[in-house]
Design an enzyme around this catalytic site. Structure first.
Site, PDB file in Angstrom:
ATOM      1  N   ASP A 167     -10.847   3.847   0.189  1.00 17.69           N
ATOM      2  CA  ASP A 167     -10.283   2.526   0.494  1.00 17.69           C
ATOM      3  C   ASP A 167     -11.334   1.447   0.239  1.00 17.69           C
ATOM      4  O   ASP A 167     -12.147   1.586  -0.677  1.00 17.69           O
ATOM      5  CB  ASP A 167      -9.783   2.513   1.949  1.00 17.69           C
ATOM      6  CG  ASP A 167      -8.542   1.667   2.126  1.00 17.69           C
ATOM      7  OD1 ASP A 167      -8.654   0.428   2.024  1.00 17.69           O
ATOM      8  OD2 ASP A 167      -7.449   2.218   2.359  1.00 17.69           O
TER       9      ASP A 167
ATOM     10  N   HIS B 261      -8.955  -3.739   5.149  1.00  7.91           N
ATOM     11  CA  HIS B 261      -7.887  -2.763   4.905  1.00  7.91           C
ATOM     12  C   HIS B 261      -8.321  -1.343   5.279  1.00  7.91           C
ATOM     13  O   HIS B 261      -7.611  -0.627   5.994  1.00  7.91           O
ATOM     14  CB  HIS B 261      -7.486  -2.836   3.429  1.00  7.91           C
ATOM     15  CG  HIS B 261      -6.277  -2.048   3.063  1.00  7.91           C
ATOM     16  ND1 HIS B 261      -6.342  -0.730   2.641  1.00  7.91           N
ATOM     17  CD2 HIS B 261      -4.961  -2.380   3.028  1.00  7.91           C
ATOM     18  CE1 HIS B 261      -5.128  -0.290   2.367  1.00  7.91           C
ATOM     19  NE2 HIS B 261      -4.271  -1.273   2.587  1.00  7.91           N
TER      20      HIS B 261
ATOM     21  N   ASN C 276       4.428  -0.446  -1.879  1.00  3.27           N
ATOM     22  CA  ASN C 276       5.168  -1.538  -1.233  1.00  3.27           C
ATOM     23  C   ASN C 276       5.932  -2.421  -2.213  1.00  3.27           C
ATOM     24  O   ASN C 276       6.091  -3.610  -1.986  1.00  3.27           O
ATOM     25  CB  ASN C 276       4.188  -2.414  -0.438  1.00  3.27           C
ATOM     26  CG  ASN C 276       3.376  -1.631   0.561  1.00  3.27           C
ATOM     27  OD1 ASN C 276       3.873  -0.689   1.166  1.00  3.27           O
ATOM     28  ND2 ASN C 276       2.127  -2.007   0.735  1.00  3.27           N
TER      29      ASN C 276
ATOM     30  N   SER D 161       0.601   1.472   3.481  1.00  2.00           N
ATOM     31  CA  SER D 161      -0.821   1.721   3.737  1.00  2.00           C
ATOM     32  C   SER D 161      -1.051   2.088   5.194  1.00  2.00           C
ATOM     33  O   SER D 161      -2.016   2.781   5.520  1.00  2.00           O
ATOM     34  CB  SER D 161      -1.653   0.488   3.403  1.00  2.00           C
ATOM     35  OG  SER D 161      -1.779   0.305   2.019  1.00  2.00           O
TER      36      SER D 161
END
Length: 395
Positions: free
Chosen positions: A165, A198, A291, A357
């Site tokens: 990530d 994130h 998404n 996520s």
């Protein structure tokens, strides 16, 4: 791994699940009443890099079979470089644990010649990957969150999870980060420090500590290994993901879990094959479906359908399929909480985000606790593919 055939397709309303052995307050504001996010979750876009390529060698060739050491992989790479008159200075990295191959800067002619070589399996452009848009709200939580209450929680102490990530806040008081094994694959950001937020948010959903502060992770206390493949702006390269996966192949053990709350907006055979190779070795993957409100089969690595690989769509607290979530019962295995999720954030903070996520790390936590033995609690309401995804649970 698509388990749809073995799971009842009866759609039910999501109920409350008790958090197991939880010190943190599970009452008050954390009820199942969250609706759709006020803003769109992050989306990933990607663009080809003209002069950088990922090359995987053909496993059937005597000189390019899957190698057991970097030295052997380097020998095979050097042989190809000599054969095609490619300078050693063009080599970026040798790959050995996901498949024998390399990352290099090549001319279009060199790339074409390699593609036509019988010893080469694939030649693929590297791609710039970027978090396109999204927003978050910084909060001050004091309860176990609805997602964890739904799927259940347990003690992840003594186990490890690998998170590819934007990095993870190594000093966050609610996380157990393994700073020795963690690595950055961003040249100008050598620290694993999360300058985006994130990755830290994902980490907290999986393993926030079971203490008297902050939030609670599904597998609380799990050792978090941060593999930083996206920078503070949310930008990186598919080759960075490949390098991170190669590192996992060199260091992870069968039964350990990898979370990938990221991907490309297109198909990457190199990325798909790397995930499959590690999954074949017994490593478990939780991967966000994406998404874009489209078929999950259109993007990598969410499109991978293989044993030990679990692609995750998102639901809200009422059990409804999230309007932003990618879908498709051909590759999506489970749904999990992904709307208005509160978790750890960069600089010691906490924040609320939405997206697949956030759904993937709920499943990653379940994998840490129970391996591939995933329970279910009903199915997602209003799944657009017409075959509702089973909602993942630990108990």
């Amino acid at each position: 791994m698509n388990l749809r055939k073995s799971i009842s397709l009866l759609t039910v309303t999501v109920g409350m699940a008790a958090v197991i052995s939880c010190k943190k307050d599970s009452s008050s504001s954390s009820t199942l009443n969250q609706q759709e996010p006020a803003c769109e979750p992050v989306q990933f876009t990607s663009t080809a890099v003209n002069d950088t390529y990922i090359v995987m060698l053909n496993g059937s060739s005597a000189t390019s079979r899957v190698m057991q050491s970097v030295d052997q992989a380097r020998v095979a790479t050097n042989q190809l470089f000599l054969k095609h008159r490619i300078a050693n200075t063009q080599l970026s990295e040798v790959l050995n644990s996901i498949h024998t191959g390399f990352i290099a800067r090549l001319t279009p002619q060199q790339a074409q010649e390699l593609q036509e070589d019988s010893e080469v399996q694939l030649v693929e452009h590297d791609r710039v990957i970027a978090l396109d848009k999204g927003c978050f709200t910084v909060v001050a939580p004091s309860t176990a969150q609805w997602g964890v209450r739904l799927v259940g929680a347990g003690d992840g102490t003594g186990k490890r999870v690998w998170i590819i990530d934007t990095g993870v806040d190594p000093d966050h008081p609610d996380l157990n980060v393994d700073q020795t094994l963690s690595r950055s694959f961003i040249t100008d950001e050598p620290s694993i420090e999360d300058n985006n937020g994130h990755g830290t948010h994902v980490a907290g959903i999986i393993g926030a500590l079971n203490n008297t502060r902050g939030t609670l992770g599904v597998a609380s206390g799990v050792s978090i290994i941060a593999l930083k493949a996206l920078n503070g702006e949310g930008s990186g390269n598919s080759s960075g993901l490949i390098r991170a996966l190669n590192y996992i192949g060199q260091n992870a053990q069968a039964g350990e879990v990898v979370n990938m709350s990221l991907g490309t907006d297109t198909v990457s055979l190199a990325l798909d094959n790397a995930v499959r190779t590690l999954a074949d070795k017994g490593i478990l993957f939780a991967i966000a479906a994406g998404n874009e409100k489209t078929k999950a089969s259109l993007s990598s690595p969410g499109r991978v359908n293989a044993t030990n690989v679990f692609t995750v769509s998102a639901i809200d607290s009422l059990g409804r399929f999230a309007s932003f979530s990618n879908y498709g019962n051909d590759v999506v295995d489970f749904a999990a909480p992904g709307v208005q999720i509160i978790s750890t954030f960069s600089q010691g903070r906490y924040a609320r985000l939405s997206g697949t996520s956030m759904a993937a790390p709920h499943l990653a936590g379940i994998l840490v606790l129970n391996g591939a033995n995933i329970k279910t609690k009903g199915t997602a309401l209003n799944d657009p593919d017409g075959v509702p995804d089973p909602i993942a649970a630990a108990y």
